[in-house]
Enzyme design. Structure first.
Site, PDB file in Angstrom:
ATOM      1  NE  ARG A 149      -3.875   1.918   2.649  1.00 30.84           N
ATOM      2  CZ  ARG A 149      -3.799   2.817   3.633  1.00 30.84           C
ATOM      3  NH1 ARG A 149      -2.766   2.770   4.480  1.00 30.84           N
ATOM      4  NH2 ARG A 149      -4.709   3.742   3.796  1.00 30.84           N
ATOM      5  CG  ASN A 188      -4.668   6.878   5.732  1.00 32.53           C
ATOM      6  OD1 ASN A 188      -4.571   5.676   5.815  1.00 32.53           O
ATOM      7  ND2 ASN A 188      -4.344   7.704   6.740  1.00 32.53           N
ATOM      8  CD  GLU A 189      -5.701   6.066   9.880  1.00 31.21           C
ATOM      9  OE1 GLU A 189      -5.496   7.133  10.505  1.00 31.21           O
ATOM     10  OE2 GLU A 189      -5.040   5.026  10.087  1.00 31.21           O
ATOM     11  CG  HIS A 245      -6.499   1.639   9.041  1.00 28.42           C
ATOM     12  ND1 HIS A 245      -6.001   2.884   8.705  1.00 28.42           N
ATOM     13  CD2 HIS A 245      -6.718   0.982   7.863  1.00 28.42           C
ATOM     14  CE1 HIS A 245      -5.920   2.969   7.377  1.00 28.42           C
ATOM     15  NE2 HIS A 245      -6.355   1.824   6.859  1.00 28.42           N
ATOM     16  CE1 TYR A 296      -1.126   1.049  13.511  1.00 29.95           C
ATOM     17  CE2 TYR A 296      -3.170   1.894  12.578  1.00 29.95           C
ATOM     18  CZ  TYR A 296      -1.827   1.573  12.441  1.00 29.95           C
ATOM     19  OH  TYR A 296      -1.185   1.776  11.242  1.00 29.95           O
ATOM     20  CD  GLU A 350      -2.563   2.744   8.070  1.00 29.90           C
ATOM     21  OE1 GLU A 350      -2.394   2.965   9.294  1.00 29.90           O
ATOM     22  OE2 GLU A 350      -2.636   3.636   7.229  1.00 29.90           O
ATOM     23  CD1 TRP A 366       2.693   2.611  10.267  1.00 32.87           C
ATOM     24  CD2 TRP A 366       1.527   2.898   8.378  1.00 32.87           C
ATOM     25  NE1 TRP A 366       2.994   3.856   9.796  1.00 32.87           N
ATOM     26  CE2 TRP A 366       2.292   4.066   8.633  1.00 32.87           C
ATOM     27  CE3 TRP A 366       0.733   2.854   7.233  1.00 32.87           C
ATOM     28  CZ2 TRP A 366       2.252   5.167   7.789  1.00 32.87           C
ATOM     29  CZ3 TRP A 366       0.700   3.960   6.405  1.00 32.87           C
ATOM     30  CH2 TRP A 366       1.454   5.098   6.678  1.00 32.87           C
TER      31      TRP A 366
END
Length: 562
Positions: A104, A181-182, A248, A250, A277, A307
């Site tokens: 990516r 993105n986001e 994503h 995290y 991610e 990431w």
């Protein structure tokens, strides 16, 4: 390090808005009850998707497939091209050499960072193809819209893509367009849905036939469940049906239940999804459960893109130091060579000739591994390479115990380091080879390895229950270095007596098997200076009794208790 990284942007959400971070943490601790409220919408009865334009990568029955109908599961990483354009050509070659089948690539549309030109994007696509990598192109300027005032809109990102149409047309077999993105922060994330639908329609109206990827709000983590609740409506708005959602993962995703619940909801609804991610190292916001992310993605055949390759402001998320594949970080070793990692699970896209359906010939068995560099907790294994009629894609190292095999490492070369071993313990290891089509060799002969005795350590541990409630408690563990030299990197082990379990930890990463718990440090607790100490905190579950552990070992050696 360049400050404009996703890790920086993600963290800024919690720095600027402590309440948002608190709610995210509460949601995690409560099993994402808030997200669970949205479950019914994602799991509604499925409707027939519009007919796909099978000109290249497209969606079929809720899955990403190639033009020939072959399933394509992304196993790759993110690379910050727009901030490190001079690093891209070599980085893509190195990423491929590490076994990835996709990358990516960070681009900019000119709203926040200098726009990547048509010529530049053309070169990136050509380099991805030359390295036999499927390329996800994303605009980063939208990061945190609604909360970060510098962020651009999805509509602006769509205009950027339309300006590149001549460059991107005809590349449908090789690239995916990740609109932005986001594209929404933690402020009113419900506002994400309509602009996302509008941007998808704008690209389809302009004639794009590519698979389009859309990121979740809440800085990509969707902890309020907006994407999950509205995914069906967004998907239905794409007249081609060639749309894939990106979550994503995290620190919001720090328990196995949260991860599997989210991924399974999309799979059950036949809504295409990948982990666009994710991070693994613990930080002050929590400890992502990357092991579950990778295991669940492999079980469900979902893509993942870690990431990131290198260049983060906070190097805790660098897979390599200084863009050097010879300097893999512990995070990089986990992603590329760990269980369910890239070396073990990636299959090259058939558009490049990888995974040729007609290839049924397995590689030859690797040579018997030889052990070197044996310590109390690790051993390096090296073996004679296998051969294959097409080419060996990688190797899987297994631990043998009677008739049981356990995968312990993977590699794209004929060497691997096995970690997490117990001191003064006998093990047996063997190796399998596999090719790009997934054919697996016979197992190599085994090698016996006995780890060395635990080193002498100078340490003491203080264990404390901070508070408790029915079914749960909060504790902390203070590790003190009583020696005369610093301890760099450590593994603390102990056992619970009453069936307690660690459900969340900060300052370290906990791994538990039955009563036994081992703790590895976070980046900011990895060094304990002489005479100094570090503390990790945790939330645990318990029954009626909550007896404190009475013995602790550091790197296999016993510590005093205080």
């Amino acid at each position: 390090m360049h400050r404009h990284s996703t890790s920086w942007a993600r963290r800024s959400a919690y720095r600027a808005h402590p309440l948002g971070g608190l709610l995210a943490r509460l949601a995690a601790l409560l099993g994402l009850v808030l997200v669970g409220a949205y479950c019914p919408a994602a799991a509604q009865a499925q409707t027939q998707a519009p007919r796909a334009l099978a000109t290249g990568l497209h969606i079929s029955d809720g899955r990403l497939v190639e033009g020939n109908g072959n399933d394509f599961v992304m196993r790759g990483v993110n690379h910050a091209h727009t901030w490190y354009p001079g690093r891209t050509q070599q980085s893509l070659a190195d990423i491929k050499a590490m076994g990835a089948n996709a990358v990516r690539v960070v681009l900019a549309d000119g709203h926040r960072w200098s726009a990547n030109s048509a010529a530049d994007v053309t070169a990136v696509v050509a380099q991805c193809k030359a390295n036999r990598l499927i390329c996800v192109l994303e605009v980063h300027d939208t990061t945190g819209y609604g909360e970060d005032t510098a962020a651009g809109t999805l509509d602006q990102a769509a205009d950027y893509w339309i300006g590149l149409k001549d460059v991107l047309a005809g590349q449908e077999s090789y690239i995916i367009i990740n609109i932005g993105n986001e594209p929404w922060g933690n402020t009113d994330p419900a506002g994400w849905t309509d602009p996302t639908i509008a941007a998808v329609k704008k690209l389809r109206g302009a004639g794009f036939a590519h698979t389009i990827m859309v990121d979740a709000p809440n800085w990509g983590q969707d902890w309020q469940g907006v994407m999950r609740a509205n995914a069906r409506a967004v998907y239905a708005a794409d007249t081609t049906g060639n749309l894939i959602f990106s979550i994503h993962m995290y620190s919001v995703f720090d328990t196995a239940a949260e991860i599997t619940d989210y991924l399974n909801a999309f799979v059950a609804a036949k809504l295409p999804l990948l982990i666009g991610e994710f991070g693994g190292p613990a930080d002050q916001w929590g400890d992502p459960d990357e092991d579950t992310m990778m295991a669940a993605a492999e079980q469900l055949d979902l893509g993942y893109l870690a990431w990131s390759w290198s260049g983060n402001t906070d190097p805790i998320l660098d897979l390599t130091l200084n863009f050097d594949p010879a300097q893999l970080t512990s995070w990089g070793k986990r992603i590329f060579n760990g269980v369910n990692g890239i070396a073990q699970t990636a299959r090259e896209a058939t558009v490049f000739g990888g995974g040729t359906p007609g290839d049924t010939q397995a590689p030859t068995a690797p040579g018997t591994p030889a052990a070197s560099g044996v310590t109390a907790t690790s051993a390096t294994l090296t073996w004679t390479a296998a051969t294959d009629n097409v080419g060996v894609a990688g190797y899987d190292v297994v631990r043998i115990s009677g008739t049981t095999e356990t995968a312990v490492a993977a590699s794209t070369t004929n060497t691997a380091t096995v970690t997490g071993l117990a001191a003064n313990t006998a093990y047996s290891f063997a190796v399998y080879a596999r090719d790009a089509a997934g054919n697996r060799s016979a197992r190599s002969a085994a090698v016996a390895v006995t780890t060395s005795a635990a080193p002498a350590v100078s340490c003491s541990v203080a264990y404390r229950v901070v508070g408790e409630w029915p079914g749960g408690f909060q504790g902390d563990i203070t590790l003190r270095n009583t020696g005369t030299s610093a301890i760099s990197g450590w593994k603390l082990a102990f056992a619970f007596a009453d069936g307690q379990t660690v459900t969340n930890m900060w300052g370290g990463t906990a791994t538990q098997s039955g009563a036994s718990v081992s703790v590895a440090p976070a980046s900011y607790t990895s060094t304990v200076p002489a005479g100094g100490s570090v503390t990790v905190g945790f939330i645990g579950s318990k029954g009626a009794a909550n007896t404190a552990p009475t013995a602790f070992t550091l790197n296999g050696g016993a510590c005093a208790t205080t």
